[in-house]
Enzyme design. Structure first.
Site, PDB file in Angstrom:
ATOM      1  N   ASP A 193       6.133   4.963  -1.510  1.00 40.96           N
ATOM      2  CA  ASP A 193       7.468   5.554  -1.452  1.00 40.96           C
ATOM      3  C   ASP A 193       8.488   4.865  -2.364  1.00 40.96           C
ATOM      4  O   ASP A 193       9.585   5.376  -2.563  1.00 40.96           O
ATOM      5  CB  ASP A 193       7.988   5.567  -0.010  1.00 40.96           C
ATOM      6  CG  ASP A 193       7.780   4.228   0.679  1.00 40.96           C
ATOM      7  OD1 ASP A 193       8.198   3.202   0.112  1.00 40.96           O
ATOM      8  OD2 ASP A 193       7.197   4.195   1.774  1.00 40.96           O
ATOM      9  N   GLN A 237       0.843  -1.198   0.000  1.00 37.30           N
ATOM     10  CA  GLN A 237       0.000   0.000   0.000  1.00 37.30           C
ATOM     11  C   GLN A 237       0.878   1.248   0.000  1.00 37.30           C
ATOM     12  O   GLN A 237       0.381   2.356  -0.084  1.00 37.30           O
ATOM     13  CB  GLN A 237      -0.871  -0.001   1.264  1.00 37.30           C
ATOM     14  CG  GLN A 237      -1.833  -1.170   1.333  1.00 37.30           C
ATOM     15  CD  GLN A 237      -2.472  -1.305   2.709  1.00 37.30           C
ATOM     16  OE1 GLN A 237      -1.797  -1.439   3.719  1.00 37.30           O
ATOM     17  NE2 GLN A 237      -3.781  -1.250   2.750  1.00 37.30           N
ATOM     18  N   ASN A 289       2.908  -6.613  13.344  1.00 39.11           N
ATOM     19  CA  ASN A 289       2.502  -5.236  13.592  1.00 39.11           C
ATOM     20  C   ASN A 289       2.761  -4.909  15.065  1.00 39.11           C
ATOM     21  O   ASN A 289       2.567  -5.768  15.922  1.00 39.11           O
ATOM     22  CB  ASN A 289       0.998  -5.082  13.289  1.00 39.11           C
ATOM     23  CG  ASN A 289       0.636  -3.652  12.922  1.00 39.11           C
ATOM     24  OD1 ASN A 289       1.204  -3.080  12.004  1.00 39.11           O
ATOM     25  ND2 ASN A 289      -0.281  -3.068  13.650  1.00 39.11           N
ATOM     26  N   GLY A 303       2.895  -4.466   9.033  1.00 40.93           N
ATOM     27  CA  GLY A 303       2.848  -3.019   9.223  1.00 40.93           C
ATOM     28  C   GLY A 303       1.619  -2.337   8.677  1.00 40.93           C
ATOM     29  O   GLY A 303       1.674  -1.194   8.245  1.00 40.93           O
ATOM     30  N   THR A 304       0.531  -3.042   8.675  1.00 43.85           N
ATOM     31  CA  THR A 304      -0.715  -2.431   8.229  1.00 43.85           C
ATOM     32  C   THR A 304      -1.862  -2.905   9.108  1.00 43.85           C
ATOM     33  O   THR A 304      -1.901  -4.060   9.509  1.00 43.85           O
ATOM     34  CB  THR A 304      -1.026  -2.749   6.752  1.00 43.85           C
ATOM     35  OG1 THR A 304      -2.358  -2.307   6.452  1.00 43.85           O
ATOM     36  CG2 THR A 304      -0.908  -4.225   6.449  1.00 43.85           C
ATOM     37  N   CYS A 356       1.237  11.253 -26.226  1.00 45.06           N
ATOM     38  CA  CYS A 356      -0.014  12.024 -26.357  1.00 45.06           C
ATOM     39  C   CYS A 356       0.167  13.529 -26.244  1.00 45.06           C
ATOM     40  O   CYS A 356      -0.806  14.267 -26.383  1.00 45.06           O
ATOM     41  CB  CYS A 356      -1.029  11.608 -25.304  1.00 45.06           C
ATOM     42  SG  CYS A 356      -1.002   9.898 -24.838  1.00 45.06           S
ATOM     43  N   CYS A 391       0.720   9.659 -17.676  1.00 45.61           N
ATOM     44  CA  CYS A 391       0.062  10.592 -18.577  1.00 45.61           C
ATOM     45  C   CYS A 391      -1.341  10.941 -18.068  1.00 45.61           C
ATOM     46  O   CYS A 391      -2.071  10.074 -17.603  1.00 45.61           O
ATOM     47  CB  CYS A 391      -0.017   9.885 -19.930  1.00 45.61           C
ATOM     48  SG  CYS A 391      -0.924  10.724 -21.172  1.00 45.61           S
ATOM     49  N   HIS A 394      -1.216   1.453  -4.610  1.00 47.38           N
ATOM     50  CA  HIS A 394      -1.539   2.888  -4.629  1.00 47.38           C
ATOM     51  C   HIS A 394      -0.556   3.707  -5.457  1.00 47.38           C
ATOM     52  O   HIS A 394      -0.548   4.922  -5.380  1.00 47.38           O
ATOM     53  CB  HIS A 394      -1.626   3.427  -3.200  1.00 47.38           C
ATOM     54  CG  HIS A 394      -2.702   2.773  -2.390  1.00 47.38           C
ATOM     55  ND1 HIS A 394      -2.667   2.701  -1.018  1.00 47.38           N
ATOM     56  CD2 HIS A 394      -3.842   2.135  -2.767  1.00 47.38           C
ATOM     57  CE1 HIS A 394      -3.740   2.049  -0.594  1.00 47.38           C
ATOM     58  NE2 HIS A 394      -4.462   1.694  -1.624  1.00 47.38           N
ATOM     59  N   ALA A 446       8.953  -4.979  12.069  1.00 49.30           N
ATOM     60  CA  ALA A 446       9.188  -5.926  10.977  1.00 49.30           C
ATOM     61  C   ALA A 446      10.676  -6.056  10.671  1.00 49.30           C
ATOM     62  O   ALA A 446      11.153  -7.139  10.348  1.00 49.30           O
ATOM     63  CB  ALA A 446       8.433  -5.475   9.732  1.00 49.30           C
TER      64      ALA A 446
HETATM   65 ZN   LIG Z   1       0.148   9.533 -22.908  1.00 51.12          ZN
END
Ligand SMILES: [Zn+2]
Length: 244
Positions: free
Chosen positions: A106, A103, A217, A191-192, A154, A129, A121, A235
């Site tokens: 970074d 998730q 966790n 860790g979630t 594009c 784009c 994510h 962890a």
């Molecule tokens: Zn594009």
């Protein structure tokens, strides 16, 4: 921290492994959790969920870039930790039978060398784009601020390759993770709190199919009941012990 012999054995014998990681793994590298601030996290007077939104990309892309360049700047000195490295090592043993679902945006898992990875994510060190073609562009962590670019294909401006508020997960990503979780024999959540849908459901899927489920966790989470074993701690300290 006592780690049971059964757990060590399960990990050593696992043939297909699915691991889900969240903010806790990054926090051990010093990455601040912006989300943790909830609605109180504000940048230039704007709440976090407003500056990081799909609407803002349409209305004020330069401002979005300024915010994301700021965040990339914060990350500049954060390095992968022992947990990132342990997961990379695990993947190198199981290869295509190991999937890391994260998730975190970074990019530290990728920096550590993980390749079979789904960044649910997105990744803050990448742009894409605004027209939605499939091209993605890597940015160096040192390019801050970066020079805003346009898509080679594009001619449309680029935006951060991160899932923003008001956006869906990229098509196919979660579906692939589900498919993998469906026939893994070991599932690990690290860790979630895994309360954020849809990542939370991966553990349920794996559990239902009989996978051995482990949680790492520092605190108990609302999903802890799902796991065969819950390990409380960092962890970066626990994972190397389990995998040695
Ligand atoms: Zn594009």
């Amino acid at each position: 921290m006592q780690i049971s012999a059964e757990l060590i054995k399960k990990v050593a014998e696992a043939k297909k492994v699915c691991v889900l990681t969240g903010a806790g793994v990054s926090a051990e590298s010093g990455v601040p959790t912006f989300r943790g601030g909830g609605n109180s996290a504000v940048w230039k007077g704007m709440p976090f969920d407003q500056i990081s939104s799909a609407r803002m990309v349409k209305e004020n892309l330069p401002e979005v870039w300024e915010w994301f360049d700021y965040r990339r700047g914060v990350l500049k000195d954060c390095k992968p930790n022992e947990a990132h490295r342990a997961l990379m090592f695990w993947e190198s043993r199981l290869r295509e039978n190991f999937l890391l679902v994260t998730q975190n945006i970074d990019g530290l898992h990728t920096q550590a060398g993980s390749r079979n990875i789904i960044e649910l994510h997105g990744n803050i060190q990448r742009s894409k784009c605004t027209k939605g073609c499939r091209l993605k562009y890597e940015m160096l962590p040192t390019e801050i601020p970066h020079s805003p670019d346009i898509c080679d294909l594009c001619d449309a401006p680029l935006r951060p390759d991160v899932v923003l508020f008001g956006e869906m997960l990229p098509e196919g990503y979660f579906e692939y993770a589900v498919e993998f979780a469906n026939d893994c024999d070991l599932f690990m959540s690290i860790g979630t709190s895994a309360v954020v849908y849809p990542a939370a459901s991966l553990a349920e899927i794996a559990k239902k199919k009989g996978a051995f489920c482990i949680e790492i966790n520092p605190e108990e989470t609302p999903a802890s009941y799902l796991y065969n074993e819950s390990l409380r701690g960092k962890a970066g300290e626990i994972l190397p012990k389990i995998l040695q």
